[in-house]
Structure formats: structure tokens, C-alpha cells
Design a protein around this motif. Structure first.
Motif, PDB file in Angstrom:
ATOM      1  N   ASN A  22      16.578  -4.694 -15.898  1.00  0.00           N
ATOM      2  CA  ASN A  22      16.257  -6.039 -15.310  1.00  0.00           C
ATOM      3  C   ASN A  22      15.974  -5.715 -13.725  1.00  0.00           C
ATOM      4  O   ASN A  22      15.233  -6.650 -13.282  1.00  0.00           O
ATOM      5  N   LEU A  23      16.521  -4.936 -13.152  1.00  0.00           N
ATOM      6  CA  LEU A  23      16.633  -4.312 -11.908  1.00  0.00           C
ATOM      7  C   LEU A  23      15.599  -3.064 -11.616  1.00  0.00           C
ATOM      8  O   LEU A  23      15.717  -2.301 -12.200  1.00  0.00           O
ATOM      9  N   LEU A  24      14.689  -3.542 -10.527  1.00  0.00           N
ATOM     10  CA  LEU A  24      13.646  -2.454 -10.287  1.00  0.00           C
ATOM     11  C   LEU A  24      13.637  -2.339  -8.695  1.00  0.00           C
ATOM     12  O   LEU A  24      14.092  -3.106  -8.233  1.00  0.00           O
ATOM     13  N   VAL A  25      13.328  -1.291  -8.343  1.00  0.00           N
ATOM     14  CA  VAL A  25      13.186  -0.568  -7.040  1.00  0.00           C
ATOM     15  C   VAL A  25      11.924  -0.606  -6.387  1.00  0.00           C
ATOM     16  O   VAL A  25      11.252   0.290  -7.056  1.00  0.00           O
ATOM     17  N   VAL A  26      11.500  -0.907  -5.046  1.00  0.00           N
ATOM     18  CA  VAL A  26      10.373  -0.684  -4.463  1.00  0.00           C
ATOM     19  C   VAL A  26      10.720   0.666  -3.736  1.00  0.00           C
ATOM     20  O   VAL A  26      11.500   0.420  -2.776  1.00  0.00           O
ATOM     21  N   LEU A  27       9.923   1.599  -3.859  1.00  0.00           N
ATOM     22  CA  LEU A  27       9.967   2.610  -3.165  1.00  0.00           C
ATOM     23  C   LEU A  27       8.785   2.780  -1.931  1.00  0.00           C
ATOM     24  O   LEU A  27       7.547   2.473  -2.375  1.00  0.00           O
ATOM     25  N   SER A  28       9.336   3.352  -0.673  1.00  0.00           N
ATOM     26  CA  SER A  28       8.036   3.394   0.261  1.00  0.00           C
ATOM     27  C   SER A  28       7.219   4.796  -0.184  1.00  0.00           C
ATOM     28  O   SER A  28       7.649   5.495  -1.301  1.00  0.00           O
ATOM     29  N   PRO A  29       6.115   4.806   0.531  1.00  0.00           N
ATOM     30  CA  PRO A  29       5.500   6.169   0.338  1.00  0.00           C
ATOM     31  C   PRO A  29       6.318   7.314   0.258  1.00  0.00           C
ATOM     32  O   PRO A  29       5.968   8.380  -0.383  1.00  0.00           O
ATOM     33  N   ALA A  30       7.108   7.307   1.297  1.00  0.00           N
ATOM     34  CA  ALA A  30       8.278   8.635   1.332  1.00  0.00           C
ATOM     35  C   ALA A  30       9.260   8.668   0.165  1.00  0.00           C
ATOM     36  O   ALA A  30      10.052   9.510   0.365  1.00  0.00           O
ATOM     37  N   GLY A  31       9.242   7.515  -0.668  1.00  0.00           N
ATOM     38  CA  GLY A  31      10.086   7.606  -1.861  1.00  0.00           C
ATOM     39  C   GLY A  31      11.524   6.846  -1.386  1.00  0.00           C
ATOM     40  O   GLY A  31      12.495   6.984  -2.068  1.00  0.00           O
ATOM     41  N   ASP A  32      11.743   6.256  -0.277  1.00  0.00           N
ATOM     42  CA  ASP A  32      12.916   5.563   0.116  1.00  0.00           C
ATOM     43  C   ASP A  32      12.915   4.157  -0.503  1.00  0.00           C
ATOM     44  O   ASP A  32      12.015   3.608  -0.389  1.00  0.00           O
ATOM     45  N   PRO A  33      14.095   3.625  -0.868  1.00  0.00           N
ATOM     46  CA  PRO A  33      14.311   2.489  -1.175  1.00  0.00           C
ATOM     47  C   PRO A  33      14.228   1.240  -0.172  1.00  0.00           C
ATOM     48  O   PRO A  33      15.051   1.342   0.769  1.00  0.00           O
ATOM     49  N   VAL A  34      13.239   0.407  -0.700  1.00  0.00           N
ATOM     50  CA  VAL A  34      12.887  -0.604   0.770  1.00  0.00           C
ATOM     51  C   VAL A  34      13.395  -2.033   0.236  1.00  0.00           C
ATOM     52  O   VAL A  34      13.933  -2.665   1.041  1.00  0.00           O
ATOM     53  N   ARG A  35      13.217  -2.404  -1.248  1.00  0.00           N
ATOM     54  CA  ARG A  35      13.491  -3.641  -1.489  1.00  0.00           C
ATOM     55  C   ARG A  35      13.708  -3.716  -3.058  1.00  0.00           C
ATOM     56  O   ARG A  35      13.523  -2.861  -3.669  1.00  0.00           O
ATOM     57  N   LEU A  36      14.149  -4.963  -3.698  1.00  0.00           N
ATOM     58  CA  LEU A  36      14.513  -4.916  -5.186  1.00  0.00           C
ATOM     59  C   LEU A  36      13.677  -5.613  -5.728  1.00  0.00           C
ATOM     60  O   LEU A  36      13.118  -6.911  -5.214  1.00  0.00           O
ATOM     61  N   THR A  48       0.720  -1.181   0.004  1.00  0.00           N
ATOM     62  CA  THR A  48       0.108  -0.087   0.001  1.00  0.00           C
ATOM     63  C   THR A  48       1.003   1.106  -0.009  1.00  0.00           C
ATOM     64  O   THR A  48       1.837   1.492   0.987  1.00  0.00           O
ATOM     65  N   GLY A  49       0.685   2.205  -0.776  1.00  0.00           N
ATOM     66  CA  GLY A  49       1.388   3.354  -1.051  1.00  0.00           C
ATOM     67  C   GLY A  49       2.665   3.313  -1.769  1.00  0.00           C
ATOM     68  O   GLY A  49       3.380   4.356  -1.868  1.00  0.00           O
ATOM     69  N   GLU A  50       3.284   2.058  -1.821  1.00  0.00           N
ATOM     70  CA  GLU A  50       4.458   1.775  -2.606  1.00  0.00           C
ATOM     71  C   GLU A  50       4.443   1.769  -3.961  1.00  0.00           C
ATOM     72  O   GLU A  50       3.324   1.676  -4.575  1.00  0.00           O
ATOM     73  N   GLN A  51       5.615   2.028  -4.704  1.00  0.00           N
ATOM     74  CA  GLN A  51       5.571   1.955  -6.141  1.00  0.00           C
ATOM     75  C   GLN A  51       6.818   1.213  -6.651  1.00  0.00           C
ATOM     76  O   GLN A  51       7.890   1.074  -6.097  1.00  0.00           O
ATOM     77  N   VAL A  52       6.754   0.555  -7.654  1.00  0.00           N
ATOM     78  CA  VAL A  52       7.941  -0.061  -8.400  1.00  0.00           C
ATOM     79  C   VAL A  52       8.436   0.757  -9.640  1.00  0.00           C
ATOM     80  O   VAL A  52       7.625   0.965 -10.587  1.00  0.00           O
ATOM     81  N   VAL A  53       9.612   1.051  -9.599  1.00  0.00           N
ATOM     82  CA  VAL A  53      10.214   1.801 -10.503  1.00  0.00           C
ATOM     83  C   VAL A  53      11.351   0.934 -10.881  1.00  0.00           C
ATOM     84  O   VAL A  53      12.441   0.518 -10.402  1.00  0.00           O
ATOM     85  N   PRO A  54      11.571   0.856 -12.512  1.00  0.00           N
ATOM     86  CA  PRO A  54      12.628   0.264 -13.112  1.00  0.00           C
ATOM     87  C   PRO A  54      13.909   1.348 -12.852  1.00  0.00           C
ATOM     88  O   PRO A  54      13.978   2.588 -12.928  1.00  0.00           O
ATOM     89  N   VAL A  55      14.988   0.743 -12.424  1.00  0.00           N
ATOM     90  CA  VAL A  55      16.133   1.764 -12.086  1.00  0.00           C
ATOM     91  C   VAL A  55      16.626   2.466 -13.237  1.00  0.00           C
ATOM     92  O   VAL A  55      17.194   3.662 -12.934  1.00  0.00           O
ATOM     93  N   ALA A  56      16.470   1.823 -14.430  1.00  0.00           N
ATOM     94  CA  ALA A  56      16.852   2.691 -15.783  1.00  0.00           C
ATOM     95  C   ALA A  56      15.992   4.102 -15.859  1.00  0.00           C
ATOM     96  O   ALA A  56      16.553   4.910 -16.359  1.00  0.00           O
ATOM     97  N   ALA A  57      14.936   4.141 -15.048  1.00  0.00           N
ATOM     98  CA  ALA A  57      13.883   5.161 -15.091  1.00  0.00           C
ATOM     99  C   ALA A  57      14.335   6.186 -14.026  1.00  0.00           C
ATOM    100  O   ALA A  57      13.586   7.249 -14.199  1.00  0.00           O
ATOM    101  N   LEU A  58      15.060   5.882 -13.292  1.00  0.00           N
ATOM    102  CA  LEU A  58      15.295   6.927 -12.099  1.00  0.00           C
ATOM    103  C   LEU A  58      15.793   8.308 -12.560  1.00  0.00           C
ATOM    104  O   LEU A  58      15.357   9.315 -11.965  1.00  0.00           O
ATOM    105  N   ALA A  59      16.742   8.218 -13.484  1.00  0.00           N
ATOM    106  CA  ALA A  59      17.234   9.271 -13.984  1.00  0.00           C
ATOM    107  C   ALA A  59      16.430  10.297 -14.544  1.00  0.00           C
ATOM    108  O   ALA A  59      16.534  11.394 -14.664  1.00  0.00           O
ATOM    109  N   ALA A  60      15.268   9.792 -15.182  1.00  0.00           N
ATOM    110  CA  ALA A  60      14.122  10.536 -15.757  1.00  0.00           C
ATOM    111  C   ALA A  60      13.071  10.774 -15.039  1.00  0.00           C
ATOM    112  O   ALA A  60      11.921  11.456 -15.426  1.00  0.00           O
ATOM    113  N   SER A  61      13.075  10.515 -13.683  1.00  0.00           N
ATOM    114  CA  SER A  61      11.906  10.510 -12.791  1.00  0.00           C
ATOM    115  C   SER A  61      12.184  12.084 -12.025  1.00  0.00           C
ATOM    116  O   SER A  61      13.085  12.799 -12.068  1.00  0.00           O
TER     117      SER A  61
END
Length: 534
Positions: A396-410, A347-360
């Protein structure tokens, strides 16, 4: 000397480097041909396309110069330092000069490189002038990469820019406009017309209609539970480019299904929520893409094994499960269905492909980069110690971000290119899966290169954007990690990275070729008495 292998195999006469080799089209002709197609299919993009061409030339030239300056190219006999950048002495006596490269930078730009005093601002023109063995097709691809990158950038204005964060994973994927951060062929799509790029490439944000080809179940090889079937037949999703250009005799059945292309182009998000990897026999960046029979027959075993391995990492890693894989006996007609990485978001988390971080639009402070680096290295090194090397690049690698935007798992997807070490597994009392072939190796160099080259030289470097930022993030991240032999190698040895330019110029040498980059943990590189060595 650069420490490179001998320029030519023993007993083989050297090829002349200086003879100009002309691709089928000049760079200008390639750019004009794309503009001519645009005039027919999207005339509104003509002006933005022309405006983006200079920046696209520089972006591709930057990637090419990085490869020329840092990779172990056999026709470069010496690298000499200079106050304004290195000079490369070539085997035929010519000199190639350009700015000092940052091995881990993504924001730097190279506007020209000199070959014997002549300045080149177009990567394809430079490659043509070099006249290297196998340089002709590479020059063609470089010209295509420039033109396609300009088109990709030109079409972004119609989407309103990155003013707000995407809501779905496929929207995140489509934010990756420039492609591979270090590959000169970052946007090369030979064999794709302009209309096809606009219709199928993820950065153009299309909806793609996948066809379904029906094949008798007895005529297929499959693993897992294939989700698409009817009346004793398996329905294999087929990309429309593949249907038109490769599978000309195969007729799809029914209406097919609408799908959103992900950053790999051939993998798409489909309406049932899963992701389908299609066979797409086109050259994208380094290699011709297809789905091998080997990867189909091993898919279920690898997926189940990796799920069990992820279970040993205290919830820090989720593997996207392979639902099923099928082939009609050929790599040209095959598909893999995987669960979506979004399933592991709470709940409140989002999954982001790591390659997209630079464009976020998400904040990426030094603290954030250090936390993400610590998470990624913890997962990668623990798995490597257990016996699995991930190819953890930004796709291939994605990061799960907490509602606050912190990296919590892969999250990790697409298991086709991992490496498994039976010897390491045995040391931990873990039974090795029933697998053979290229995925299995006990070679320490192969295992470390697979992980370090993709995760550190690729993912973390691209996310950090420069050597100083990468060094700061890594130095903080490794403080509390267990001092394993793998970590010692990462800290003390040059960093392996795929030699992407060398690989494109070496079609006779299949598989990965490697460069050894200056360690990002070291102090800034000090050039001594004119000797520059990557």
C-alpha cells in the motif's frame, strides 16, 4: 509460561496434537504435479524449477518457523532458550526446536526444524507432522507456496535479472518475486494452474486481458465517476481467472483491455493510466479476496476524506484518489478504479512501491534507511495523532524518490483497511466523515496496532532486513519526532505484528490476531535462565 491464552476454550475437549493429518497431496506430490504441468506449458523451466526447490523450501520454512517461535500459539505451553535456539514445549508433551529467530530479518534462512528429534526441511511436512487443528489445509497451502515460489524464481532468468532499474511503476511491482516477506503463504496460489500463474502472476510479467461485463446501471451500486460505461450500462472489468472459475454465466462484451498486473495480482495498470482493482475470489496469503459492497459504497467518502487529511501534512503524503467503484450487488462482480501513484512524481522523480526496494538496484545505505524511516514515521504518527491509522505495508505504501534517489514524500493507495477515530478527529476540530462499520474505531490498541504492525513490523523491518539494521534506522529517525503518547508506546512497548501463522490456524476467529514482538528499540534480547518469550 509464554503468557498465551488458555489452549482450549472452557468446556471443550482438547484435540489430539500428535495424530498425523495428511493433506490431499504430499509435498513431493505437489512439487511433482507442478513439474508435470510445466512439462506441457513451459518445458524450458523444468530444470530451473528443480534447482529452485531447495531454496523455496527453506524460504517458506523460515517464515513458518518465525511464526511458530514468536506468535502466541495456544498449543505452545512454554518456550525455552538454548545456545542454538529456542525449544517449544507443546501441549501434548512433544518438543519443537529450531534456530534462534530474528523477528525482523528477511535474509536469514532456516534449513530444518526438529520435532521430537526428527528433522524436517519442508514446511508442509512439518505442519503435517504437528497434526494441529486446522493444520491440514494450511499444510496444503504451504506445499503450494513452496512450489509456486520455486516457479516464480525459476522464471526470472528469462527476464535478464535486475541489472537496471525499471522505467514504470508496474515494472517495479513485478520485481517482487518472493511475495510477502514474513508470511509462510508468501506465494500460495491454490486454485491456480501453472498456466494461470504464468499468465496472471505479476512476477512472471504477463499482459493480462481483462474482460468487461455490461450491467444495467439501475442494477448496480456505484460511487464516484465510474469511467467505463456505454448506453446506460456500466462496464465492470473482470479478471480472466474470475470469469472462468466464478462468473461462469457472465459474458464479457467487446474486446476488453490489456493490463499489467501489479504485486497484489488482482489490481492491474490499464491503458488509460489508471489502476483497476478487480474482484478475484481466490485465497492469496491469508484470506479469500473479493471486493465487499461495504468498501464500494464507502469508497468515494473515504477517498475525499483522506485527500483532505493528506493536505494537513505539508506535502509529505499523496493519496491515490478513487475515481469510481461499482458492484453488481455481489462481491464477486465488482471493481474499483484509482488514479496511478505515478501522477505525483515530478520531473526526474520516480515512484517505487516500498516492497520493491529490497529487489531494486538503488543504493540503500544506513543514512538512506534512516531518512526513509524518519519520513514514514513522521507521516504515520502525525496522521495517527490526527485520527487516522494507515495500514502502511509494503504494497500500500510507495515512496517518491528524487533524481538523486533520496526519499522525499510518500504515496498511499487502497484505503479499504485504514481505521478512523472520531474521538481523535474531534480533539483536533476535524469533522468525522459520514462512515460506519469496521473502518471506524476509537480503540487505542486497534489504532496503534494497525499502524505499527504494518509500518514498523512490516514495511520498515522488511526494508531494513534485520533487527540491528532496523534498530539503527529507527533510533536515528525518532530523535527529532514530537514525543506524543503514540511515539511513547512505540518506543517503550513490545511491537504489535499480525500473527500470520496463528491466523491461518484459527479460521473460527475472524479478523486480525496479533503477536507482540521484542521492541526493535531495545538492546539485543537477553535470554534469562531458559525463559524465552516473544
Amino acid at each position: 509460561m509464554s503468557g498465551c491464552p488458555a489452549p482450549y476454550p472452557a468446556g471443550r475437549r482438547p484435540l489430539t496434537l500428535g495424530a498425523p493429518v495428511h493433506p490431499p497431496r504430499t509435498p513431493a506430490e505437489t512439487e511433482t504435479a507442478l513439474a508435470d504441468e510445466l512439462r506441457t506449458v513451459r518445458p524450458d523451466l523444468l530444470s530451473p524449477y528443480a534447482a529452485e526447490l531447495p531454496g523455496a523450501r527453506s524460504a517458506v520454512l523460515t517464515r513458518l518457523w518465525r511464526g511458530l517461535a514468536l506468535e502466541p500459539l495456544p498449543w505452545v505451553t512454554r518456550r525455552e532458550a538454548g545456545h542454538d535456539g529456542p525449544t517449544l514445549r507443546l501441549a501434548d508433551g512433544r518438543r519443537l526446536h529450531g534456530p534462534r529467530p530474528d523477528a525482523y530479518a528477511t535474509a536469514s534462512t532456516v534449513t530444518e526444524v526438529e520435532l521430537d528429534g526428527t528433522a524436517y526441511d519442508h514446511p508442509a511436512a512439518l505442519m503435517t507432522a504437528l497434526g494441529l487443528p486446522h493444520g491440514r489445509p494450511f499444510a496444503t497451502e504451504l506445499a503450494d507456496s513452496v512450489a509456486s515460489l520455486a516457479l516464480s524464481r525459476a522464471n526470472q532468468a528469462s527476464f535478464g535479472g535486475p541489472s537496471e532499474a525499471p522505467r514504470t511503476l508496474w515494472e517495479w511491482e513485478q520485481r517482487v518475486v518472493d511475495g510477502h516477506p514474513f508470511h509462510p503463504n508468501c506465494r500460495a496460489r491454490p486454485g491456480f494452474s501453472v498456466a494461470e500463474q504464468l499468465a496472471y502472476a505479476p512476477e512472471h510479467r504477463p499482459v493480462v486481458r481483462l474482460g468487461l461485463v455490461a450491467v444495467r446501471e439501475d442494477d448496480c451500486r456505484s460511487t464516484g465517476e465510474w469511467p467505463y460505461r456505454e448506453a446506460g450500462r456500466l462496464l465492470i472489468p473482470v479478471h480472466p481467472w474470475q470469469a472462468r472459475h466464478v462468473l461462469k454465466d457472465e459474458k464479457p462484451v467487446g474486446d476488453g483491455m490489456s493490463a499489467h498486473p501489479l504485486m497484489s495480482l488482482r489490481t492491474l495498470a490499464v491503458p488509460d493510466g489508471s489502476h483497476v482493482k478487480t474482484a478475484l475470489s481466490a485465497r492469496l496469503t491469508s484470506s479469500v479476496r473479493d471486493i465487499s459492497v461495504y468498501s464500494i459504497t464507502s469508497a468515494a467518502t473515504v477517498s475525499a476524506f483522506m485527500e483532505s487529511m493528506a493536505g494537513r501534512l505539508d506535502g509529505l503524503l499523496h493519496i491515490t484518489r478513487t475515481l469510481g467503484a461499482v458492484t453488481a450487488g455481489t462481491a464477486d462482480l465488482a471493481a474499483v478504479a484509482r488514479e496511478s501513484p505515478e501522477l505525483c512524481a515530478g520531473t526526474g522523480e520516480q515512484v517505487v512501491p516500498v516492497a520493491a526496494l529490497a529487489a531494486s538496484v538503488l543504493p540503500q545505505s544506513p543514512r538512506w534507511l534512516a531518512e526513509f524511516s524518519r519520513l514514514a514515521l513522521t507521516v504515520g504518527l502525525r496522521l495517527l495523532d490526527l485520527g487516522v491509522a494507515l495500514e502502511a505495508h509494503g504494497q500500500n505504501l510507495l515512496v517518491v524518490l528524487s533524481p538523486a534517489g533520496d526519499p522525499v514524500r510518500l504515496v498511499y493507495r487502497d484505503l479499504a483497511d485504514i481505521r478512523i477515530s472520531p474521538a481523535r478527529l474531534a480533539r483536533h476540530g476535524i469533522p468525522a466523515p459520514d462512515l460506519t462499520g469496521r473502518i471506524v474505531t476509537d480503540d487505542e490498541s486497534v489504532l496503534r496496532s494497525k499502524l505499527f504492525g504494518s509500518l514498523v513490523a512490516g514495511t520498515l523491518a522488511a526494508t531494513a532486513g534485520s533487527t540491528p539494521a532496523l534498530r539503527t534506522a529507527l533510533s536515528t529517525a525518532v530523535r527529532d519526532l514530537p514525543r506524543t503518547p503514540d511515539l511513547a508506546a512505540l518506543l517503550e512497548e513490545p511491537l504489535p505484528a499480525k500473527a500470520l501463522t496463528l491466523m491461518r490456524l484459527s479460521p473460527e476467529r475472524p479478523g486480525d490476531l496479533w503477536a507482540r514482538l521484542p521492541s526493535p528499540f531495545a538492546d539485543p534480547l537477553v535470554l534469562k535462565r531458559g525463559a524465552f518469550a516473544p
